[in-house]
Design a protein around this motif. Structure first.
Motif, mmCIF file in Angstrom:
data_model
loop_
_atom_site.group_PDB
_atom_site.id
_atom_site.type_symbol
_atom_site.label_atom_id
_atom_site.label_comp_id
_atom_site.label_asym_id
_atom_site.label_seq_id
_atom_site.Cartn_x
_atom_site.Cartn_y
_atom_site.Cartn_z
ATOM 1 N N LYS A 95 0.774 -1.242 0.000
ATOM 2 C CA LYS A 95 0.000 0.000 0.000
ATOM 3 C C LYS A 95 0.804 1.289 0.000
ATOM 4 O O LYS A 95 0.286 2.332 -0.382
ATOM 5 C CB LYS A 95 -0.957 -0.016 1.187
ATOM 6 C CG LYS A 95 -1.933 -1.178 1.083
ATOM 7 C CD LYS A 95 -3.096 -0.998 1.954
ATOM 8 C CE LYS A 95 -4.080 -2.144 1.723
ATOM 9 N NZ LYS A 95 -5.224 -2.016 2.576
ATOM 10 N N LEU A 136 -1.143 7.574 1.379
ATOM 11 C CA LEU A 136 -2.002 7.470 2.555
ATOM 12 C C LEU A 136 -3.460 7.232 2.182
ATOM 13 O O LEU A 136 -4.128 6.369 2.750
ATOM 14 C CB LEU A 136 -1.877 8.738 3.411
ATOM 15 C CG LEU A 136 -2.729 8.778 4.679
ATOM 16 C CD1 LEU A 136 -2.266 7.723 5.677
ATOM 17 C CD2 LEU A 136 -2.685 10.157 5.304
ATOM 18 N N LEU A 137 -3.973 7.993 1.231
ATOM 19 C CA LEU A 137 -5.394 7.911 0.884
ATOM 20 C C LEU A 137 -5.666 7.114 -0.394
ATOM 21 O O LEU A 137 -6.805 7.027 -0.825
ATOM 22 C CB LEU A 137 -5.976 9.322 0.741
ATOM 23 C CG LEU A 137 -5.896 10.176 2.005
ATOM 24 C CD1 LEU A 137 -6.424 11.567 1.733
ATOM 25 C CD2 LEU A 137 -6.635 9.528 3.155
ATOM 26 N N ASN A 140 -4.594 6.081 -4.615
ATOM 27 C CA ASN A 140 -4.303 6.834 -5.830
ATOM 28 C C ASN A 140 -5.379 6.660 -6.901
ATOM 29 O O ASN A 140 -5.143 6.917 -8.068
ATOM 30 C CB ASN A 140 -2.937 6.419 -6.382
ATOM 31 C CG ASN A 140 -2.862 4.946 -6.714
ATOM 32 O OD1 ASN A 140 -3.869 4.239 -6.764
ATOM 33 N ND2 ASN A 140 -1.657 4.463 -6.952
ATOM 34 N N GLY A 169 -5.257 3.196 -0.169
ATOM 35 C CA GLY A 169 -4.162 3.728 0.623
ATOM 36 C C GLY A 169 -4.008 2.941 1.912
ATOM 37 O O GLY A 169 -4.666 1.926 2.123
ATOM 38 N N GLU A 175 -4.432 4.268 5.069
ATOM 39 C CA GLU A 175 -5.018 4.929 6.237
ATOM 40 C C GLU A 175 -5.748 3.941 7.142
ATOM 41 O O GLU A 175 -5.650 4.027 8.371
ATOM 42 C CB GLU A 175 -5.940 6.090 5.829
ATOM 43 C CG GLU A 175 -7.281 5.695 5.244
ATOM 44 C CD GLU A 175 -7.263 5.303 3.778
ATOM 45 O OE1 GLU A 175 -8.353 5.026 3.252
ATOM 46 O OE2 GLU A 175 -6.195 5.271 3.142
#
Length: 139
Positions: free
Chosen positions: A86, A91-92, A94, A99, A101
């Motif tokens: 990941k 983080l979120l 793509n 992601g 998170e």
């Protein structure tokens, strides 16, 4: 009392989530999951280990049995997921891949369970704290 409620809820919900992931891997077929692991350059046998840890560990967390040990295993799994799959998505995510998170949130709950003084209302409290002051709120 409030801390016991919160800790118990976090432990049980995390257990349910990992149990669901373990069941999902069984439904897909661990051989298929192993093939996917191999496609991302991970040893296929890890799929069996992760699937069993998620399934059995999820049940153990729901019951509150060996909470700290199971939580450490879940942290290792989450770190593996983040760094092997990941991280490149961010983080979120793509738009093509999720992601990390949610993995971080799972990992932080597991870390709390490793470090917490008590594991809430659990089998750990009943089985391993008999006669101690921490058993006041056991089942």
């Amino acid at each position: 009392m409030r801390t016991n409620v919160a800790t118990t809820l976090m432990r049980v919900v995390l257990g349910i989530l990992f149990l669901a992931h373990g069941i999902s891997k069984l439904d897909m077929g661990l051989g298929n999951v192993a093939g996917w692991f191999e496609s991302i350059q991970l040893p296929g046998f890890l799929a069996y280990i992760v699937g069993i840890i998620e399934l059995v560990g999820g049940i153990m967390l729901i019951l509150g049995l060996f909470t700290r040990y199971v939580s450490v295993l879940f942290i290792v799994i989450m770190l593996g997921a983040i760094f092997s799959v990941k991280l490149p998505a961010g983080l979120l995510g793509n738009g093509q891949a999720a992601g990390y998170e949610l993995d971080l949130a799972f990992m932080m709950i597991a870390l709390y369970l490793v470090l917490a003084d008590k594991t809430g209302w659990s089998l750990d409290s009943v089985l391993f704290n008999k006669g101690s002051k921490t058993n006041e709120t056991a089942l």
